[in-house]
Design a protein around this motif. Sequence first.
Motif, PDB file in Angstrom:
ATOM      1  N   UNK A   1       0.852  -1.159  -0.205  1.00  0.00           N
ATOM      2  CA  UNK A   1      -0.382  -0.104   0.027  1.00  0.00           C
ATOM      3  C   UNK A   1       0.910   1.167   0.001  1.00  0.00           C
ATOM      4  N   UNK A   2       2.245   1.024  -0.389  1.00  0.00           N
ATOM      5  CA  UNK A   2       2.887   2.304  -0.229  1.00  0.00           C
ATOM      6  C   UNK A   2       2.500   3.416  -1.256  1.00  0.00           C
ATOM      7  N   UNK A   3       1.945   3.103  -2.491  1.00  0.00           N
ATOM      8  CA  UNK A   3       1.605   3.957  -3.297  1.00  0.00           C
ATOM      9  C   UNK A   3       0.299   4.831  -3.053  1.00  0.00           C
ATOM     10  N   UNK A   4      -0.516   4.011  -2.228  1.00  0.00           N
ATOM     11  CA  UNK A   4      -1.623   4.413  -1.795  1.00  0.00           C
ATOM     12  C   UNK A   4      -1.413   5.604  -0.693  1.00  0.00           C
ATOM     13  N   UNK A   5      -0.747   5.043   0.388  1.00  0.00           N
ATOM     14  CA  UNK A   5      -0.082   5.976   1.301  1.00  0.00           C
ATOM     15  C   UNK A   5       0.563   7.163   0.799  1.00  0.00           C
ATOM     16  N   UNK A   6       1.286   7.195  -0.177  1.00  0.00           N
ATOM     17  CA  UNK A   6       2.102   8.498  -0.992  1.00  0.00           C
ATOM     18  C   UNK A   6       0.905   9.258  -1.461  1.00  0.00           C
ATOM     19  N   UNK A   7      -0.061   8.470  -2.374  1.00  0.00           N
ATOM     20  CA  UNK A   7      -1.190   9.294  -2.838  1.00  0.00           C
ATOM     21  C   UNK A   7      -1.876  10.011  -1.772  1.00  0.00           C
ATOM     22  N   UNK A   8      -2.363   9.318  -0.565  1.00  0.00           N
ATOM     23  CA  UNK A   8      -3.036  10.107   0.437  1.00  0.00           C
ATOM     24  C   UNK A   8      -2.159  11.271   1.154  1.00  0.00           C
ATOM     25  N   UNK A   9      -1.078  10.866   1.248  1.00  0.00           N
ATOM     26  CA  UNK A   9       0.060  12.143   1.853  1.00  0.00           C
ATOM     27  C   UNK A   9       0.069  13.188   0.922  1.00  0.00           C
ATOM     28  N   UNK A  10       0.107  12.815  -0.317  1.00  0.00           N
ATOM     29  CA  UNK A  10       0.276  13.871  -1.245  1.00  0.00           C
ATOM     30  C   UNK A  10      -0.989  14.841  -1.217  1.00  0.00           C
ATOM     31  N   UNK A  11      -2.047  14.182  -1.280  1.00  0.00           N
ATOM     32  CA  UNK A  11      -3.350  15.050  -1.352  1.00  0.00           C
ATOM     33  C   UNK A  11      -3.553  15.831  -0.103  1.00  0.00           C
TER      34      UNK A  11
END
Length: 672
Positions: free
Chosen positions: A300-310
């Motif tokens: 889920x690294x990409x999902x975490x990064x996406x959520x963080x970026x948002x």
Amino acid sequence: MSAPAVPKKNQPGEEPTPQRLPSGGQRGSGPSWPGPGMPAERSMSFGPSARRLLGRLRPHRLPLIGVVALAVLGVGLNVIGPRVLGHATDLIFAGVLGRQLEPGTTTEAAAAAARAAGNDSFADIITRMGVVPGTGIDSAALARVLLLALALYVAASLLIWAQGWLLTGMVQRTVHRLREDVAAKLNRLPLPYFDRQPRGELLSRVTNDIDNISISLQQTLSQLLTGLLTVVGVLAMMFWISPVLALIALVAVPLSVLVTQQIAKRSQPRFVAQWTHTAELNGQIEEAFTGHELVKAFGRQRAVQTSFAAKNEELFQASFGAQFISGIIMPAMMFIGNLSYVAIAVVGGLRVASGTMTLGDVQAFIQYSRQFTQPLTQLAAMMNLLQSGVASAERVFAVLDAEEQTPEPAVPARLTAPRGRVAFEHVSFRYTPDKPLIENLSLTAEPGQTVAIVGPTGAGKTTLVNLVLRFYELNAGRITLDGVDITGLRRDDLRGRIGMVLQDTWLFTGTIRENIAYGRPDATEEEILAAARATFVDRFVRSLPDGYDTVIDEEGSNISAGERQLITIARAFLAEPSLLILDEATSSVDTRTEVLLQRAMAALRSDRTSFVIAHRLSTIRDADLILMMVDGRIVEQGSHDELLAADGPYAGLHRSQFTQGRPTESEPVPAP
């Protein structure tokens, strides 16, 4: 006796409050909090919040009076300074003019000669400044004036320094008390409040926001006080010197106030949003790094990064808007101040040329005009910091204003000879008003009895013991301990008689010895070692380089999950409570250790009432009473053999664990 730690986990299936996933999403039903894309909390009005924040300074009345007195004296001396320097300028200018005039004549004669020559303005200047023809600069008088100016500025600086020292102490004591109030408030809040609050959000309010309040008060109060006093003092001196020029300078005031109000009105909501998004981002980071192994395990690294970026983008937009809009105040005030300065310089020059003012008066007035606009500009520049501090104060006040748990009884009951008899009498409870969980439940656990609670996930097992601890309040019915309604007992007294071992272990930063003795700090070394041996902690601690002095953090990352659970069991063993609650206390240990722990816990449970929550039925065969719960109801109760003989839901659950076949149609399928 120890007061058990509040359960760290959410109650599975029991109307759980939401849990934030490492990706930033949520699961579960119930209350929610702002997530990515959701609007920030609404801002309270600036005025009431600022007044409430300043109201916390009231206990420091004497230092506050000293601060105001020192500020008045220091600003007063600073305000007198330009007038003294203006007199020095007049001495120099009069000396220069006097040297150019014919010696031996009087001032009146020199003025009359100038008027006869048609130079009325020069004659007015000579008369107004008292020029003595033929004399130069009076060095002695000039030296006395300059020394007086130096003494005034030195004294003013010392007074302002003392005022700053007093103010710093006052502000820091106020913030210290605010932290204490918040910490005390957190201890008075009910457990449902923490269920609804992301941990990172709450930590941000208690740490970041209070630190921001401290910085804002420290940097703004001093400048606000000295700035306002400077404006008043300078204004008085300006009217004394020239009412006409003073009125020109005053034109800038309403314009400055109007500009500041309009800009502040637009920036304050953005400061609230900035700190709200900061707290939410802290929450995401805290949970993502706490559960980084889970994040990587599920990819889920990409999902975490996406959520963080948002969320980071939302924080950027709010911070940019807040800082940019509030930053406009400073150049706007400088522009207005420069317009005022130009007008004063032009009109003042004309008045000097006409002889209605001295050069020193104009010089002093120009200095006063700068002193007049400078605090206004500084106050405007402080508005962004002040608004940021008030926005943080609103968030802290929201914690202080949260509804507290029901108050302790005025005259609490006492248990003189506790035996451990627990009775549920027509108990009803629900996490949310529209979803009942436990309805009209009655049961009795006799002293020394071991009561096991089994059932599918979400049946209400953990909720049942949480009600005994008064982590949640009942909707109906009552629970008694040795015949005394637990609502009549002080919570500390009640929980001090109960020991609890959770499925999710929780250790505190410190040594293994300190963690074992957490519930009983006065325990001797021999008692700590006896508890460790009885619960098989001593077996693995001896293999550690530092033994019982081994330091572990709250996550216990340097020992295994099973070893952490053994330490929590040793902690309960040492506390010697009269009522024991074991919530899946052996879920993280291996089979061999579990057998040994069963023997240790049998000794631990002797002569005290015990509630044991278990999914593995092998751990509760010897229980005196087994309760089978489904959907918040007790559908069966009895001993292990009695329930097997009854061939009901418990027998079906037993067969599903100990046989290879599938449950029959008449048997309930245990919930996963």
